[in-house]
Scaffold this active site. Structure first.
Site, short mmCIF file in Angstrom:
data_model
loop_
_atom_site.label_atom_id
_atom_site.label_comp_id
_atom_site.label_asym_id
_atom_site.label_seq_id
_atom_site.Cartn_x
_atom_site.Cartn_y
_atom_site.Cartn_z
N HIS A 1 30.51 39.13 43.22
CA HIS A 1 30.90 39.00 44.65
C HIS A 1 30.55 40.24 45.47
O HIS A 1 31.28 40.62 46.39
CB HIS A 1 32.39 38.67 44.74
CG HIS A 1 33.31 39.72 44.20
ND1 HIS A 1 34.54 39.41 43.65
CD2 HIS A 1 33.21 41.07 44.13
CE1 HIS A 1 35.14 40.53 43.27
NE2 HIS A 1 34.34 41.56 43.55
N HIS B 1 40.17 43.96 47.45
CA HIS B 1 39.75 45.34 47.24
C HIS B 1 40.45 46.26 48.23
O HIS B 1 39.82 46.93 49.05
CB HIS B 1 38.24 45.47 47.40
CG HIS B 1 37.44 44.58 46.50
ND1 HIS B 1 37.33 43.22 46.68
CD2 HIS B 1 36.70 44.86 45.40
CE1 HIS B 1 36.57 42.70 45.73
NE2 HIS B 1 36.17 43.67 44.94
N HIS C 1 29.70 46.92 36.28
CA HIS C 1 29.38 47.88 37.34
C HIS C 1 30.45 48.96 37.41
O HIS C 1 31.59 48.75 37.04
CB HIS C 1 29.16 47.22 38.71
CG HIS C 1 30.30 46.48 39.34
ND1 HIS C 1 30.93 45.41 38.75
CD2 HIS C 1 30.89 46.62 40.55
CE1 HIS C 1 31.85 44.93 39.57
NE2 HIS C 1 31.86 45.65 40.67
N GLU D 1 36.70 43.25 36.57
CA GLU D 1 36.74 42.03 37.41
C GLU D 1 36.42 40.78 36.59
O GLU D 1 36.70 39.67 37.04
CB GLU D 1 35.76 42.17 38.58
CG GLU D 1 36.22 43.20 39.61
CD GLU D 1 35.27 43.33 40.80
OE1 GLU D 1 35.70 43.87 41.82
OE2 GLU D 1 34.10 42.91 40.71
C1 DHB Z 1 29.99 46.46 44.71
C2 DHB Z 1 30.40 45.45 43.85
C3 DHB Z 1 31.69 44.93 43.92
O1 DHB Z 1 32.18 43.95 43.10
C4 DHB Z 1 32.56 45.39 44.88
O2 DHB Z 1 33.76 44.82 44.96
C5 DHB Z 1 32.16 46.41 45.74
C6 DHB Z 1 30.88 46.94 45.65
C7 DHB Z 1 28.60 47.01 44.66
O3 DHB Z 1 27.84 46.69 43.74
O4 DHB Z 1 28.23 47.78 45.55
FE FE Z 2 34.53 43.66 43.48
#
Ligand code: DHB
Ligand code: FE
Length: 280
Positions: free
Chosen positions: A12, A59, A193, A240
């Site tokens: 997302h 978030h 990530h 997540e």
């Molecule tokens: C990014 C990915 C995420 O899931 C998020 O909540 C905020 C930023 C990103 O890859 O920049």
């Molecule tokens: Fe996220």
């Protein structure tokens, strides 16, 4: 009787929302990402779901760190796209289903999940970016949405196993709803990530692909992944993926995998997307 007819998971990433809103989907960097969602947009046209139970995480957009519910169920009539610092996304208001949400709340509390009931909540990219990916640019979202926000922002986050049990309870709760509803369940976030610290930019395709492989019929292994393993293997934000486990558990034992997409990177994230059909 209400029935869950499909389960969908997707990353997302907010930059996907920005690229979508600014009509950059055909640019060289973004085209491979958006191409990965052409299949599901066609799928949704024929599936025509009534309601989506949308498991995601806020978030610190609607819920700042002054209040951090573990499981927050959206019971409102409507949910506005959140202003995440650069204005709200120009996407339609999300329409809820308070009657179905009340039923879910009652059944889940009976099943010992002490939810927080959100009678007012803005929804951030964790919820609106997946809606854009599944339905494209539309004047109104073609489904009602029941947001279910899971805490992944402040320790202690719920365990993978707890999320699995919540998904199983959602399955029972949906089955016991008397109205004939075509229900989908989505899990958003991930895949690997990490947005901060010395390991910022971490992506682990081996971990992600093993997760995708196991999500059909080796879920017992995924349920055992600890918080520490998520951080170590998939980065601080890889946690997540627990939302994907809620989605998968709500489908029951057997599923058919209908579609899968994996692409690195979009912004800082390994993008994953999978579509399941429950097999009764
Ligand atoms: C990014 C990915 C995420 O899931 C998020 O909540 C905020 C930023 C990103 O890859 O920049
Ligand atoms: Fe996220």
């Amino acid at each position: 009787m209400a029935k869950i007819t499909a389960g969908i998971a997707t990353s997302h990433v907010p930059a996907i929302g920005a690229a979508f809103d600014m009509d950059k989907t055909q640019e060289e960097y973004w085209k491979p990402v958006f191409d990965g969602y052409e299949w599901v947009k066609e799928f949704q046209k024929t599936e025509d779901p009534d309601v989506v139970i949308l498991c995601y995480n806020d978030h610190a957009s609607a819920m700042m760190l002054d209040v951090v519910p573990t499981f927050a169920l959206g019971c409102a009539e409507e949910f506005e796209p959140a202003d995440e610092g650069w204005g709200a996304r120009p996407v339609p208001t999300v329409v809820g289903d308070p009657v179905f949400a009340s039923h879910l709340a009652e059944q889940l509390v009976i099943d010992e999940f002490d939810l927080t009931l959100m009678n007012h909540m803005d929804v951030d990219h964790g919820l609106t970016v997946p809606l854009s990916l599944m339905f494209g640019k539309v004047p109104e979202w073609p489904v009602r949405v029941i947001p279910l926000a899971i805490n992944v922002t402040q320790f202690p986050t719920p365990s993978a196993e707890r999320c699995w049990q919540l998904g199983a309870a959602i399955r029972d709760a949906v089955k016991s709803y008397p109205a004939g509803l075509n229900v989908q369940i989505w899990g958003t976030g991930g895949m690997s990530h990490q947005l901060q610290g010395p390991r910022a930019g971490l992506i682990n395709p081996e971990f992600d692909n093993a997760f995708l492989d196991k999500l059909s019929d080796r879920t017992d292994e995924l349920r055992k992944i600890t918080r520490l393993e998520f951080v170590r293997e998939s980065g601080t934000e890889g946690i997540e993926l627990i939302m994907w486990l809620i989605m998968r558990a709500a489908l029951g034992d057997k599923v058919e995998e209908l579609h899968r997409f994996y692409h690195v990177p979009a912004s800082n994230t390994a993008v994953g997307h999978i579509v399941f059909r429950p097999v009764d």
